[in-house]
Design a protein around this motif. Structure first.
Motif, PDB file in Angstrom:
ATOM      1  N   ILE A 141      -5.617 -23.086  40.431  1.00  0.00           N
ATOM      2  CA  ILE A 141      -5.524 -23.666  41.769  1.00  0.00           C
ATOM      3  C   ILE A 141      -4.706 -24.959  41.775  1.00  0.00           C
ATOM      4  CG2 ILE A 141      -6.839 -24.662  43.678  1.00  0.00           C
ATOM      5  CD1 ILE A 141      -9.022 -22.639  43.093  1.00  0.00           C
ATOM      6  N   PRO A 142      -5.039 -25.971  40.945  1.00  0.00           N
ATOM      7  CA  PRO A 142      -4.181 -27.167  40.966  1.00  0.00           C
ATOM      8  C   PRO A 142      -2.748 -26.885  40.535  1.00  0.00           C
ATOM      9  CG  PRO A 142      -5.826 -27.309  39.211  1.00  0.00           C
ATOM     10  CD  PRO A 142      -6.216 -26.172  40.082  1.00  0.00           C
ATOM     11  N   LEU A 143      -2.551 -25.957  39.599  1.00  0.00           N
ATOM     12  CA  LEU A 143      -1.185 -25.628  39.184  1.00  0.00           C
ATOM     13  C   LEU A 143      -0.419 -24.918  40.303  1.00  0.00           C
ATOM     14  CD1 LEU A 143      -1.774 -24.511  35.481  1.00  0.00           C
ATOM     15  CD2 LEU A 143      -0.619 -26.576  36.281  1.00  0.00           C
ATOM     16  N   ALA A 144      -1.114 -24.052  41.055  1.00  0.00           N
ATOM     17  CA  ALA A 144      -0.464 -23.395  42.190  1.00  0.00           C
ATOM     18  C   ALA A 144      -0.180 -24.395  43.300  1.00  0.00           C
ATOM     19  CB  ALA A 144      -1.346 -22.259  42.707  1.00  0.00           C
ATOM     20  N   TRP A 145      -1.090 -25.362  43.493  1.00  0.00           N
ATOM     21  CA  TRP A 145      -0.858 -26.427  44.489  1.00  0.00           C
ATOM     22  C   TRP A 145       0.423 -27.181  44.149  1.00  0.00           C
ATOM     23  CZ3 TRP A 145      -0.666 -31.787  44.243  1.00  0.00           C
ATOM     24  CH2 TRP A 145      -0.792 -32.482  45.446  1.00  0.00           C
ATOM     25  N   LEU A 146       0.614 -27.472  42.858  1.00  0.00           N
ATOM     26  CA  LEU A 146       1.856 -28.117  42.430  1.00  0.00           C
ATOM     27  C   LEU A 146       3.060 -27.202  42.655  1.00  0.00           C
ATOM     28  CD1 LEU A 146       0.692 -29.761  39.065  1.00  0.00           C
ATOM     29  CD2 LEU A 146       1.241 -30.942  41.210  1.00  0.00           C
ATOM     30  N   ALA A 147       2.861 -25.889  42.418  1.00  0.00           N
ATOM     31  CA  ALA A 147       3.974 -24.943  42.580  1.00  0.00           C
ATOM     32  C   ALA A 147       4.393 -24.816  44.039  1.00  0.00           C
ATOM     33  CB  ALA A 147       3.571 -23.575  42.035  1.00  0.00           C
ATOM     34  N   ASP A 148       3.487 -25.085  44.980  1.00  0.00           N
ATOM     35  CA  ASP A 148       3.849 -25.056  46.393  1.00  0.00           C
ATOM     36  C   ASP A 148       4.629 -26.306  46.799  1.00  0.00           C
ATOM     37  OD1 ASP A 148       2.997 -22.586  47.344  1.00  0.00           O
ATOM     38  OD2 ASP A 148       0.939 -23.273  47.660  1.00  0.00           O
ATOM     39  N   ARG A 149       4.719 -27.285  45.895  1.00  0.00           N
ATOM     40  CA  ARG A 149       5.384 -28.549  46.218  1.00  0.00           C
ATOM     41  C   ARG A 149       6.535 -28.895  45.290  1.00  0.00           C
ATOM     42  NH1 ARG A 149       0.612 -28.004  47.915  1.00  0.00           N
ATOM     43  NH2 ARG A 149      -0.185 -29.069  49.758  1.00  0.00           N
ATOM     44  N   PHE A 150       6.506 -28.361  44.070  1.00  0.00           N
ATOM     45  CA  PHE A 150       7.539 -28.682  43.090  1.00  0.00           C
ATOM     46  C   PHE A 150       8.118 -27.391  42.518  1.00  0.00           C
ATOM     47  CE2 PHE A 150       4.435 -32.180  43.142  1.00  0.00           C
ATOM     48  CZ  PHE A 150       5.264 -33.226  43.526  1.00  0.00           C
ATOM     49  N   SER A 151       8.904 -27.506  41.482  1.00  0.00           N
ATOM     50  CA  SER A 151       9.606 -26.354  40.920  1.00  0.00           C
ATOM     51  C   SER A 151       8.641 -25.331  40.334  1.00  0.00           C
ATOM     52  CB  SER A 151      10.581 -26.814  39.834  1.00  0.00           C
ATOM     53  OG  SER A 151      11.097 -25.708  39.140  1.00  0.00           O
TER      54      SER A 151
ATOM     55  N   GLY B 144     -14.753 -27.439  41.967  1.00  0.00           N
ATOM     56  CA  GLY B 144     -14.859 -28.374  43.089  1.00  0.00           C
ATOM     57  C   GLY B 144     -13.626 -29.248  43.219  1.00  0.00           C
ATOM     58  N   VAL B 145     -13.154 -29.788  42.101  1.00  0.00           N
ATOM     59  CA  VAL B 145     -11.941 -30.613  42.133  1.00  0.00           C
ATOM     60  C   VAL B 145     -10.747 -29.777  42.589  1.00  0.00           C
ATOM     61  CG1 VAL B 145     -10.323 -31.921  40.709  1.00  0.00           C
ATOM     62  CG2 VAL B 145     -12.781 -32.223  40.391  1.00  0.00           C
ATOM     63  N   SER B 146     -10.666 -28.537  42.090  1.00  0.00           N
ATOM     64  CA  SER B 146      -9.565 -27.653  42.469  1.00  0.00           C
ATOM     65  C   SER B 146      -9.587 -27.358  43.969  1.00  0.00           C
ATOM     66  CB  SER B 146      -9.643 -26.349  41.676  1.00  0.00           C
ATOM     67  OG  SER B 146      -9.520 -26.590  40.288  1.00  0.00           O
ATOM     68  N   LEU B 147     -10.777 -27.100  44.502  1.00  0.00           N
ATOM     69  CA  LEU B 147     -10.893 -26.833  45.940  1.00  0.00           C
ATOM     70  C   LEU B 147     -10.552 -28.073  46.762  1.00  0.00           C
ATOM     71  CD1 LEU B 147     -14.138 -24.656  46.088  1.00  0.00           C
ATOM     72  CD2 LEU B 147     -11.801 -23.910  46.577  1.00  0.00           C
ATOM     73  N   MET B 148     -10.889 -29.246  46.240  1.00  0.00           N
ATOM     74  CA  MET B 148     -10.538 -30.470  46.955  1.00  0.00           C
ATOM     75  C   MET B 148      -9.016 -30.630  47.020  1.00  0.00           C
ATOM     76  SD  MET B 148     -11.797 -32.967  48.668  1.00  0.00           S
ATOM     77  CE  MET B 148     -13.539 -33.020  48.188  1.00  0.00           C
ATOM     78  N   ILE B 149      -8.346 -30.312  45.917  1.00  0.00           N
ATOM     79  CA  ILE B 149      -6.886 -30.379  45.885  1.00  0.00           C
ATOM     80  C   ILE B 149      -6.283 -29.379  46.873  1.00  0.00           C
ATOM     81  CG2 ILE B 149      -4.857 -29.907  44.445  1.00  0.00           C
ATOM     82  CD1 ILE B 149      -6.473 -30.983  42.068  1.00  0.00           C
TER      83      ILE B 149
END
Length: 502
Positions: free
Chosen positions: A72-82, A270-275
């Protein structure tokens, strides 16, 4: 960062299919490193003196706990960066830890290395889904995602064949080291030759009125996602507190390590869902998301579990050697898997013109056929005995089992193209990587972690009664998950139209 979608190279169909081929190969390595442990069950159990349940932990929770949550956090980054950079780093990490598995000196060290493989693979799938959705227009997405899913049977077959033959000749440690080094060599090729396209660049062209309506729409609330994150953080804190009380105060409530591990897992979720709270708030209220995710997860309990345990079943119940099992099962995985995935995507794309419900309905029918086919394939001596006196020769029994196994192996994977395509259309283009990761969180945390462990636990439970055949009966009991998956996906076929986002 500048999008490359406007460059001629990205627009050319030939380059589009080159990118798909590279992503398929990376996904093949993903599953090769993930599933190689299945063919190595016998030597690993012998080396470390493991029960079926302990081996189930290696193939399941050790990998799935971090793979599912960190996605989840890695996909969140992928929606914003390379997305390409993230996939390159992920490939290097999971390949490195696969190689380190070959150097493990204890069950604990191997468990930690398998967790490391999961850390890397967490960044390898959701960004690829998003890339494919931006390289291929909606009318081709289910087939493109189905083609991407070829990495699953190809990787499973390669892991079974290469890993098994290397282990039979040079030992299980060599298997891990060799396949890990292959991934480290491929990572630079991915980074240097694949470009990040414009997000949503292949979606349907919107009218000026549609664009104005989207611009004027209020930004979605993150309230639902925030509440879900707070619930998981609360559960995690409670489990960690119980672990501390058990350890320091001597409360007789169970193993403190189990509570500590569960608590940390809940905190990470929980942290991932918050992100990802905004995307989570978008999909959590949609019935289709839950029906698709839980339906896929139910099928994955069998899909991952059976794939991980069939090699050991062939060795126990069909009396095959490690090398023979490597050739036998790799053939089943590759032929059946490729045919099933492609047909699932192609049929769903064709039927989708009659309604969005075809996307989940196609795999639902496939699962209803899979369960009895698996049972028939596992009982080929009895089946052939209905025709030939004495049950036929061993070669005839193995041939019949091989042919029957092709059908459920293919049907078992037919959901990948249709369901992943449907998930892409539950959210706007800018949320696709994160939505895919939320879907994979449920699918893998339940399917992979529970599936791999379930069959080992059930085999140990049934061993006093059935002995070496306990794994056969454990697999029988798991077929009920296919029926549950079919019911859930039939439900999704009725709700998907109103949850669809073009």
């Amino acid at each position: 960062m500048t999008d490359a979608a406007s460059t001629p190279a990205v627009q050319r169909p030939g380059y589009r299919f080159y990118v798909l081929a590279i992503l398929v190969f990376v996904y093949m390595l993903n599953f090769l490193d993930r599933q190689i442990i299945g063919i190595l069950a016998a030597p690993l159990k012998a080396e470390f003196g493991l029960s079926d349940s302990q081996f189930g932990l290696l193939g399941g929770i050790a990998f799935a706990s971090v793979y599912s949550t960190l996605a989840i956090p890695l996909a969140w980054l992928a929606d914003r960066f390379s997305r390409v950079w993230i996939m390159t780093g992920a490939l290097a990490v999971w390949s490195g830890f696969t190689a380190l598995c070959g150097m493990a000196g204890s069950f604990g060290q191997l468990f930690l290395c398998r967790m490391g493989v999961g850390v890397g693979e967490a960044g390898g799938v959701a960004p690829a889904y998003s890339l494919i959705a931006d390289y291929f227009p909606p009318r081709q997405r289910a087939r493109a995602l189905a083609a991407f899913a070829f990495g699953i049977p190809l990787g499973t077959a390669a892991g079974t064949l290469v890993g098994g033959l290397l282990a039979a000749t040079y030992g299980w440690r060599t298997s891990f080291i060799v396949v890990g080094l292959i991934g480290l060599l491929v990572a630079p090729l991915l980074r240097l030759t694949v470009r990040d396209p414009k997000r949503g660049g292949t979606d349907a062209v919107k009218t000026e009125a549609q664009i104005a309506a989207i611009a004027a729409a209020p930004v979605g609330s993150d309230r639902v996602g925030r509440i879900a994150a707070q619930i998981m953080l609360g559960v995690g804190a409670g489990a960690l507190l119980l672990a501390a009380l058990i350890h320091f105060a001597g409360l007789a409530l169970g193993n403190p390590l189990v509570f500590a591990f569960g608590g940390l897992l809940a905190v990470v979720i929980g942290v991932s869902l918050m992100i990802a709270r905004r995307t989570a708030s978008f999909v959590i209220p949609k019935p289709s998301f839950w029906l698709l995710a839980l339906g896929a997860a139910s099928s994955s309990v069998c899909g991952y579990g059976v794939a991980g345990w069939l090699p050991l079943f062939f060795m126990r119940s069909f009396d095959l050697t490690l090398a023979q099992t490597s050739w036998y099962y790799s053939g089943i995985a590759m032929i059946g898997g490729v045919l099933g995935i492609w047909l699932g995507g192609a049929i769903a794309d064709r039927l989708s013109t009659r309604g969005k419900g075809a996307y989940p309905l196609t795999p639902a029918i496939a699962f209803l056929i899979s369960a009895p086919c698996f049972i028939l394939a596992m009982n080929s001596p009895w089946l052939i005995g209905l025709v030939l006196p004495g049950g036929g020769t061993n070669a005839q029994q193995l041939t019949l089992a091989f042919l029957i196994f092709l059908l459920p192996t293919g049907l078992n994977l037919a959901w990948l193209g249709p369901i992943t395509a449907a998930v892409q259309h539950l959210v706007p283009a800018a949320m696709r990587s994160t939505a895919s990761a939320l879907f994979l969180l449920i699918n893998n945390l339940l399917g992979l972690a529970v599936g791999f462990y379930y069959f080992g636990w059930m085999s140990d439970l049934l061993a006093p009664r059935f002995g070496e055949e306990s794994l056969r009966w454990a697999i029988y009991t798991g077929m009920g998950f296919y029926l549950l998956a079919a019911v859930l996906l039939i439900g999704a076929s009725r709700t998907l139209k109103r949850d669809w986002v073009d």
